[in-house]
Write a protein that holds these residues in place. Structure first.
Motif, mmCIF file in Angstrom:
data_model
loop_
_atom_site.group_PDB
_atom_site.id
_atom_site.type_symbol
_atom_site.label_atom_id
_atom_site.label_comp_id
_atom_site.label_asym_id
_atom_site.label_seq_id
_atom_site.Cartn_x
_atom_site.Cartn_y
_atom_site.Cartn_z
ATOM 1 N N MET A 1 -7.734 -6.723 -9.861
ATOM 2 C CA MET A 1 -8.045 -8.021 -8.899
ATOM 3 C C MET A 1 -9.472 -8.233 -8.966
ATOM 4 N N LYS A 2 -9.624 -9.545 -8.604
ATOM 5 C CA LYS A 2 -10.835 -10.273 -8.532
ATOM 6 C C LYS A 2 -11.576 -9.690 -7.177
ATOM 7 N N PRO A 3 -13.020 -9.601 -7.309
ATOM 8 C CA PRO A 3 -13.710 -9.337 -6.122
ATOM 9 C C PRO A 3 -13.252 -10.260 -4.927
ATOM 10 N N GLU A 4 -13.263 -11.537 -5.147
ATOM 11 C CA GLU A 4 -12.905 -12.388 -3.960
ATOM 12 C C GLU A 4 -11.455 -11.996 -3.405
ATOM 13 N N ASP B 1 -9.862 -0.628 4.214
ATOM 14 C CA ASP B 1 -10.797 -1.342 3.039
ATOM 15 C C ASP B 1 -10.046 -1.398 1.834
ATOM 16 N N VAL B 2 -10.028 -2.295 1.083
ATOM 17 C CA VAL B 2 -9.384 -2.500 -0.319
ATOM 18 C C VAL B 2 -10.325 -2.368 -1.303
ATOM 19 N N LYS B 3 -9.940 -1.382 -2.199
ATOM 20 C CA LYS B 3 -11.057 -1.184 -3.521
ATOM 21 C C LYS B 3 -10.127 -1.321 -4.641
ATOM 22 N N ALA B 4 -11.055 -1.787 -5.665
ATOM 23 C CA ALA B 4 -10.569 -2.105 -7.004
ATOM 24 C C ALA B 4 -10.210 -0.684 -7.567
ATOM 25 N N ARG B 5 -9.075 -0.582 -8.432
ATOM 26 C CA ARG B 5 -8.445 0.339 -9.230
ATOM 27 C C ARG B 5 -9.330 0.418 -10.714
ATOM 28 N N PRO B 6 -9.790 1.611 -10.947
ATOM 29 C CA PRO B 6 -10.292 1.691 -12.329
ATOM 30 C C PRO B 6 -9.423 1.429 -13.545
ATOM 31 N N ARG B 7 -9.710 0.540 -14.255
ATOM 32 C CA ARG B 7 -8.735 0.297 -15.318
ATOM 33 C C ARG B 7 -7.406 -0.281 -15.079
ATOM 34 N N LYS B 8 -7.394 -0.829 -13.862
ATOM 35 C CA LYS B 8 -6.115 -1.679 -13.439
ATOM 36 C C LYS B 8 -6.401 -2.856 -12.820
ATOM 37 N N GLU B 9 -5.991 -3.885 -13.237
ATOM 38 C CA GLU B 9 -6.347 -5.256 -12.706
ATOM 39 C C GLU B 9 -5.282 -5.924 -11.857
ATOM 40 N N ASP B 10 -4.080 -5.511 -11.903
ATOM 41 C CA ASP B 10 -2.960 -5.860 -11.308
ATOM 42 C C ASP B 10 -2.881 -5.465 -9.797
ATOM 43 N N SER B 11 -3.806 -4.487 -9.396
ATOM 44 C CA SER B 11 -3.347 -4.021 -7.971
ATOM 45 C C SER B 11 -4.904 -3.327 -7.641
ATOM 46 N N ILE C 1 -10.023 -9.229 -3.387
ATOM 47 C CA ILE C 1 -10.144 -8.060 -2.653
ATOM 48 C C ILE C 1 -10.817 -8.205 -1.152
ATOM 49 N N ARG C 2 -11.873 -9.006 -1.316
ATOM 50 C CA ARG C 2 -12.426 -9.428 0.064
ATOM 51 C C ARG C 2 -11.367 -10.103 0.916
ATOM 52 N N LYS C 3 -10.649 -10.959 0.588
ATOM 53 C CA LYS C 3 -9.517 -11.700 1.292
ATOM 54 C C LYS C 3 -8.420 -10.577 1.855
ATOM 55 N N LEU C 4 -8.093 -9.835 0.903
ATOM 56 C CA LEU C 4 -7.140 -8.840 1.368
ATOM 57 C C LEU C 4 -7.549 -7.908 2.439
ATOM 58 N N THR C 5 -8.656 -7.528 2.205
ATOM 59 C CA THR C 5 -9.531 -6.436 3.088
ATOM 60 C C THR C 5 -9.498 -7.391 4.526
#
Length: 66
Positions: free
Chosen positions: A1-4, A23-33, A6-10
């Motif tokens: 997911m894009k940083p924007e 807090d919502v954090k990006a997953r390593p090597r995964k862009e769909d979640s 993630i900010r909106k979801l948080t």
């Protein structure tokens, strides 16, 4: 997911659950979640449906936690 996203979801989770420690954090090597945490505790995943643009939150509740 894009940083924007993630900010909106948080911000959404904090508002809906009235909990500033979410807090919502990006997953390593995964862009769909992304991963969702309360403080340092992992509580679930949020997925993006690319077709609809909707998000789905998945949280497992273990029997031992009840």
């Amino acid at each position: 997911m894009k940083p924007e996203e993630i900010r909106k979801l948080t911000a959404y989770f904090k508002r809906v659950f009235q909990n500033p420690t979410i807090d919502v954090k990006a997953r390593p090597r995964k862009e769909d979640s992304a991963e969702v945490y309360v403080g340092d505790e992992f509580i679930g995943l949020v997925y993006k449906d690319e077709e609809d643009g909707d998000y789905n939150f998945s949280m497992a509740i273990l029997d031992i936690d009840l």
